[in-house]
Motif scaffolding. Structure first.
Motif, mmCIF file in Angstrom:
data_model
loop_
_atom_site.group_PDB
_atom_site.id
_atom_site.type_symbol
_atom_site.label_atom_id
_atom_site.label_comp_id
_atom_site.label_asym_id
_atom_site.label_seq_id
_atom_site.Cartn_x
_atom_site.Cartn_y
_atom_site.Cartn_z
ATOM 1 N N TYR A 1 27.742 58.859 59.140
ATOM 2 C CA TYR A 1 27.799 60.305 59.375
ATOM 3 C C TYR A 1 26.403 60.854 59.657
ATOM 4 O O TYR A 1 26.230 61.706 60.537
ATOM 5 N N ALA A 2 25.416 60.375 58.902
ATOM 6 C CA ALA A 2 24.044 60.851 59.119
ATOM 7 C C ALA A 2 23.471 60.339 60.434
ATOM 8 O O ALA A 2 22.705 61.037 61.094
ATOM 9 N N ASN B 1 20.489 65.960 62.656
ATOM 10 C CA ASN B 1 20.796 65.886 61.222
ATOM 11 C C ASN B 1 19.528 65.814 60.378
ATOM 12 O O ASN B 1 19.445 66.415 59.301
ATOM 13 N N VAL C 1 28.687 57.223 54.777
ATOM 14 C CA VAL C 1 27.596 58.198 54.625
ATOM 15 C C VAL C 1 26.514 57.967 55.674
ATOM 16 O O VAL C 1 26.068 58.906 56.352
ATOM 17 N N THR D 1 31.710 53.113 51.318
ATOM 18 C CA THR D 1 31.164 54.461 51.104
ATOM 19 C C THR D 1 29.784 54.593 51.724
ATOM 20 O O THR D 1 29.461 55.600 52.382
ATOM 21 N N THR D 2 28.945 53.579 51.517
ATOM 22 C CA THR D 2 27.605 53.608 52.107
ATOM 23 C C THR D 2 27.682 53.656 53.627
ATOM 24 O O THR D 2 26.942 54.402 54.279
#
Length: 515
Positions: free
Chosen positions: A483-484, A249, A480, A476-477
């Motif tokens: 996912y990264a 990524n 994200v 949300t953090t």
């Protein structure tokens, strides 16, 4: 890394023994009742504890193996002194004669992939590929440049060409000698290291603003963490660039932002057609340049789609190609010459002296005319690419030599001490309050424990106490970042599962304890 417990009713209160209270105060990360903590700070405290308990062993292994790796170069120079160095005096033989001696040692079936000419007092390194070697490995034959004698025959690893001892330690540091599966351990440690460092920094800053003085062990833990914070962030960032999942990524992000390290174009220009009576076929449309591909028996011709066999190697070209690179500004004594992998590719000459941050220039040379086709100079790198190059070399301990090695060793030992101190605090807390107490904080000296059997809420329980806006921001953090950094995201789910199980077991144990 311990976590505060929640307060309960006064009817269940019982005082702590003085000795137990003393130990608990040393292990407790907070000197105030937990309800006085901001919910977000309480969540960070519990997360810091979970990272220390569950990811701490991986960080400890990575830190100690990194220390051994950083201090290995001097040991390698002693163990492999005969292969690396020579006392021979006199003019050096031509490179083609040295290569011929190495080829005779390696056998006709060995395919030459690179040559590193000798510098003063060292031997020439001729590297070959072999089918039975692992990816990134090559066979290095060391040749005395003055006499042509074979001084060593070793398996080296990576683009840096590290020797067997450091290669073994590198594989252990990277993946516990378990291949791609083992690499998950180092990626897990790197993924959580920056969170542990930032979380510890926030906790240190928040507790400075509250009354009371932390106990000796916790104070030392916090002080050492503050001193190591910048280095731990650096190790986490650079370690993630090599990781299996997050590294992919990061590579995509660097390419999108044009932060990738520049490379020389090795595609040879099409020859100028000679005048002929017959009409020439239409010229092929060249495709965009491609990075150098690994050695393969055949390569597709990107112009016509047909297979292009490897060119017959002309060893007499090594010296003229190196001379052309010198004229183009390649000035480092330590260089690597690579012949082309197919007939439509150029030779490359690359600086490999990683002790200085600017010795990474590279040129591509046309073997037909000895003209320099393309140049990659460190001075022209984008800032992000320069930082990446410096970060990788510093992480490996090659930047500025011994000073870099000692600094790496100091940070590695410091991280190991941090982890050990964290477990020591958790063990003292467990000895005072039992198994469940390892995740529960103890109240300050002299304050009664209102619910001695109740376990403090874990990260999930503390998360529920946040306002809905803060919960949305935190969730949300987490999504994200997860996912990264996929390994981190999966481990967060494991943390939640452990927290649910421990909470359920704690609730089931309450009637038995009260009875």
């Amino acid at each position: 890394m311990p976590i505060p417990s929640i307060s309960g009713t006064a009817s269940d209160a019982r005082p702590l023994r003085p000795a137990a209270a003393s130990h608990a105060a040393e292990a407790c990360p907070d000197a105030s009742p937990p309800d006085a903590l901001h919910p977000l700070l309480a969540l960070l405290t519990r997360l810091h504890c979970y990272v220390g308990v569950f990811v701490g062993p991986f960080m400890l292994v990575a830190a100690l193996s990194g220390v051994f790796y950083a201090l290995t170069p001097q040991l390698e120079r002693l163990i492999y002194a005969r292969a690396l160095y020579t006392d021979s005096r006199g003019p050096a033989l031509s490179l083609d004669r040295q290569i011929a001696a190495a080829q005779a040692e390696a056998g006709a079936a060995a395919h030459l992939v690179a040559v590193r000419p000798a510098t003063a007092g060292s031997n020439t390194r001729v590297m070959f590929s072999r089918p039975d070697l692992r990816p990134s490995e090559s066979r290095a034959v060391f040749v005395d440049a003055a006499t042509g004698a074979i001084r060593g025959d070793l398996i080296v690893y990576g683009t840096a060409g590290v020797l067997p001892l450091r290669g073994w330690i590198d594989q252990f540091h990277r993946g516990l000698l378990l291949g791609d599966v083992g690499r998950l351990y180092s990626e897990l440690a790197a993924s959580w290291l920056w969170i542990a460092a930032v979380g510890g920094l926030v906790l240190w800053w928040a507790r400075r603003r509250r009354p009371g003085r932390p106990s000796g062990l916790r104070r030392r833990h916090a002080t050492l963490g503050l001193c190591l914070c910048a280095g731990l962030l650096f190790f986490s960032a650079t370690g993630l660039t090599w990781s299996q999942w997050a590294g992919a990524n990061i590579g995509v992000l660097r390419a999108a932002l044009r932060w990738s390290t520049p490379t020389v174009s090795t595609l040879l220009p099409a020859p100028v057609p000679m005048p002929a009576r017959a009409p020439s076929p239409p010229a092929a449309v060249p495709l965009p340049d491609m990075p150098d591909m690994p050695d393969m028996p055949d390569m597709p011709d990107i112009h016509s789609g047909t297979a292009v066999a490897k060119p017959a190697l002309d060893a007499s070209l090594f010296e003229p190609v190196l001379a052309a690179a010198r004229r183009a500004g390649v000035g480092s004594d330590q260089v690597e010459i690579r012949p082309p992998v197919s007939a439509d590719r150029a030779w490359t000459v690359t600086e490999i002296d990683r002790r200085w941050p600017t010795h990474v220039d590279a040129v591509a040379v046309d073997p037909r005319t000895l003209a320099v086709l393309d140049t990659s100079r460190f001075a022209d790198y984008p800032l992000a690419a320069k930082l990446t190059r410096w970060g990788i070399d510093a992480h490996m301990g090659t930047l500025f030599g011994l000073a870099n090695q000692l600094l790496l060793a100091a940070f590695g030992v410091g991280l190991a001490v941090m982890v050990i101190w964290g477990y020591r605090m958790a063990w003292r807390r467990r000895r005072v309050r039992g198994v469940r107490g390892a995740f529960a904080a103890v109240l300050p000296d002299g304050m009664p424990d209102p619910v001695p059997h109740r376990r403090a809420p874990g990260p999930l329980g503390t998360f529920r106490r946040l306002s809905w806006r803060v919960r949305m921001a935190v969730a949300t953090t987490a999504v994200v970042v997860g996912y990264a950094l996929p390994t981190l995201g999966v481990s967060v789910l494991c943390f939640i599962a452990c927290d649910v199980v421990m909470h359920a077991r704690g609730r089931a144990a309450v009637p038995r304890l009260r009875g």
